[in-house]
Motif scaffolding. Structure first.
Motif, PDB file in Angstrom:
ATOM      1  N   PHE A  53       0.711  -1.207   0.021  1.00 30.28           N
ATOM      2  CA  PHE A  53       0.035  -0.174   0.156  1.00 30.28           C
ATOM      3  C   PHE A  53       0.862   1.110  -0.028  1.00 30.28           C
ATOM      4  O   PHE A  53       1.594   1.478   0.764  1.00 30.28           O
ATOM      5  CB  PHE A  53      -0.922  -0.147   1.368  1.00 30.28           C
ATOM      6  N   ASP A  54       0.970   2.133  -1.081  1.00 33.97           N
ATOM      7  CA  ASP A  54       1.432   3.249  -1.100  1.00 33.97           C
ATOM      8  C   ASP A  54       0.538   4.285  -1.067  1.00 33.97           C
ATOM      9  O   ASP A  54      -0.492   4.476  -1.997  1.00 33.97           O
ATOM     10  CB  ASP A  54       2.345   3.394  -2.379  1.00 33.97           C
ATOM     11  N   ILE A  55       0.461   5.197  -0.117  1.00 33.94           N
ATOM     12  CA  ILE A  55      -0.142   6.382   0.309  1.00 33.94           C
ATOM     13  C   ILE A  55       0.521   7.675   0.103  1.00 33.94           C
ATOM     14  O   ILE A  55       1.656   7.874   0.622  1.00 33.94           O
ATOM     15  CB  ILE A  55      -0.819   6.136   1.776  1.00 33.94           C
ATOM     16  N   GLU A  56      -0.083   8.636  -0.779  1.00 31.07           N
ATOM     17  CA  GLU A  56       0.604   9.808  -0.975  1.00 31.07           C
ATOM     18  C   GLU A  56      -0.329  10.848  -1.174  1.00 31.07           C
ATOM     19  O   GLU A  56      -1.404  10.841  -1.633  1.00 31.07           O
ATOM     20  CB  GLU A  56       1.737   9.688  -2.355  1.00 31.07           C
ATOM     21  N   GLU A  57       0.230  12.195  -0.615  1.00 27.34           N
ATOM     22  CA  GLU A  57      -0.603  13.093  -0.595  1.00 27.34           C
ATOM     23  C   GLU A  57      -0.691  13.582  -2.183  1.00 27.34           C
ATOM     24  O   GLU A  57       0.344  13.650  -2.878  1.00 27.34           O
ATOM     25  CB  GLU A  57      -0.169  14.375   0.118  1.00 27.34           C
ATOM     26  N   TYR A  58      -1.788  14.010  -2.682  1.00 26.14           N
ATOM     27  CA  TYR A  58      -1.874  14.532  -3.908  1.00 26.14           C
ATOM     28  C   TYR A  58      -2.990  15.823  -3.938  1.00 26.14           C
ATOM     29  O   TYR A  58      -4.260  15.398  -4.057  1.00 26.14           O
ATOM     30  CB  TYR A  58      -2.715  13.357  -4.907  1.00 26.14           C
ATOM     31  N   GLU A  59      -2.339  16.787  -3.835  1.00 31.72           N
ATOM     32  CA  GLU A  59      -3.124  18.223  -3.673  1.00 31.72           C
ATOM     33  C   GLU A  59      -4.141  17.844  -2.492  1.00 31.72           C
ATOM     34  O   GLU A  59      -3.512  17.676  -1.244  1.00 31.72           O
ATOM     35  CB  GLU A  59      -3.823  18.570  -5.021  1.00 31.72           C
ATOM     36  N   ASP A  60      -5.222  18.136  -2.575  1.00 36.15           N
ATOM     37  CA  ASP A  60      -6.043  18.041  -1.264  1.00 36.15           C
ATOM     38  C   ASP A  60      -6.872  16.654  -1.081  1.00 36.15           C
ATOM     39  O   ASP A  60      -7.833  16.471  -0.480  1.00 36.15           O
ATOM     40  CB  ASP A  60      -7.148  18.955  -1.310  1.00 36.15           C
ATOM     41  N   MET A  61      -6.083  15.503  -1.825  1.00 35.85           N
ATOM     42  CA  MET A  61      -6.350  14.306  -1.552  1.00 35.85           C
ATOM     43  C   MET A  61      -5.311  13.254  -1.370  1.00 35.85           C
ATOM     44  O   MET A  61      -4.416  13.735  -1.140  1.00 35.85           O
ATOM     45  CB  MET A  61      -7.493  13.600  -2.790  1.00 35.85           C
ATOM     46  N   VAL A  62      -5.751  11.977  -1.521  1.00 37.50           N
ATOM     47  CA  VAL A  62      -4.873  10.752  -1.540  1.00 37.50           C
ATOM     48  C   VAL A  62      -4.827  10.115  -2.608  1.00 37.50           C
ATOM     49  O   VAL A  62      -5.758   9.705  -3.153  1.00 37.50           O
ATOM     50  CB  VAL A  62      -5.042  10.037  -0.231  1.00 37.50           C
ATOM     51  N   ARG A  63      -3.621   9.731  -3.244  1.00 40.42           N
ATOM     52  CA  ARG A  63      -3.566   8.883  -4.370  1.00 40.42           C
ATOM     53  C   ARG A  63      -3.236   7.620  -3.436  1.00 40.42           C
ATOM     54  O   ARG A  63      -1.824   7.392  -2.969  1.00 40.42           O
ATOM     55  CB  ARG A  63      -2.330   9.106  -5.228  1.00 40.42           C
ATOM     56  N   LEU A  64      -3.715   6.419  -3.607  1.00 40.11           N
ATOM     57  CA  LEU A  64      -3.644   5.119  -2.794  1.00 40.11           C
ATOM     58  C   LEU A  64      -3.442   4.041  -3.884  1.00 40.11           C
ATOM     59  O   LEU A  64      -4.077   4.037  -4.845  1.00 40.11           O
ATOM     60  CB  LEU A  64      -4.818   4.549  -2.229  1.00 40.11           C
TER      61      LEU A  64
END
Length: 155
Positions: A97-108
């Motif tokens: 599971f890679d979880i990264e901030e993506y502007e005002d959301m999360v890219r999972l």
């Protein structure tokens, strides 16, 4: 001896949430139960066992594995197999599971690799992950999860 042929699946979804909330939803049993119908139970330390327990009356342990890597709230890597095949080292696959901030959301990004090509686990996860991740997204964005045990309607 012939090497086993393996396949991988990668799923990416964008969730209106924070990395902390996504990571907690994956690792906290009380949250996973709400959108997955299972609890992920571990102390989440590298080398520790994790169990995927059906959140019903019989509390069946369906999947097991070891925690490989934990970097809250950005990354979780673990091995994965059916509980009935725990003693067979060739049965294990790996989930990242890679979880990264993506502007005002999360890219999972969920990568499930080292799956035996044509095996039952590969067939199961190819249908299971899209539903579980859709349910996770719905749960975190609206507070309501999907029915992950729903079946297609007969034609």
């Amino acid at each position: 001896m012939t090497a086993k042929e393996t396949i991988s699946f990668v799923y990416v979804t964008y969730i209106q949430s924070t990395p902390e909330k996504v990571f907690e939803a994956i690792t906290r049993p009380d949250l996973a139960r709400r959108y997955w119908g299972h609890e992920n139970v571990s102390d989440w330390k590298p080398g520790s066992r994790w169990e995927h327990i059906r959140a019903n009356d019989d509390r069946t342990v369906e999947l097991v594995g070891k925690v490989v890597e934990v970097t809250p709230p950005k990354r979780l890597v673990m091995t994965w197999t059916n509980a009935s095949q725990e003693a067979d080292p060739d049965s294990y696959s790996r989930v990242t599971f890679d979880i990264e901030e993506y502007e005002d959301m999360v890219r999972l990004t969920v990568a499930h690799d080292d799956l035996l090509a044509g095996g039952g686990m590969a067939k199961g996860v190819s249908k299971g992950w899209p539903l579980v991740l859709s349910s996770l997204k719905s749960f975190l964005e609206t507070g309501r999860a999907l029915d992950v045990f729903a079946k297609p309607k007969a034609a």
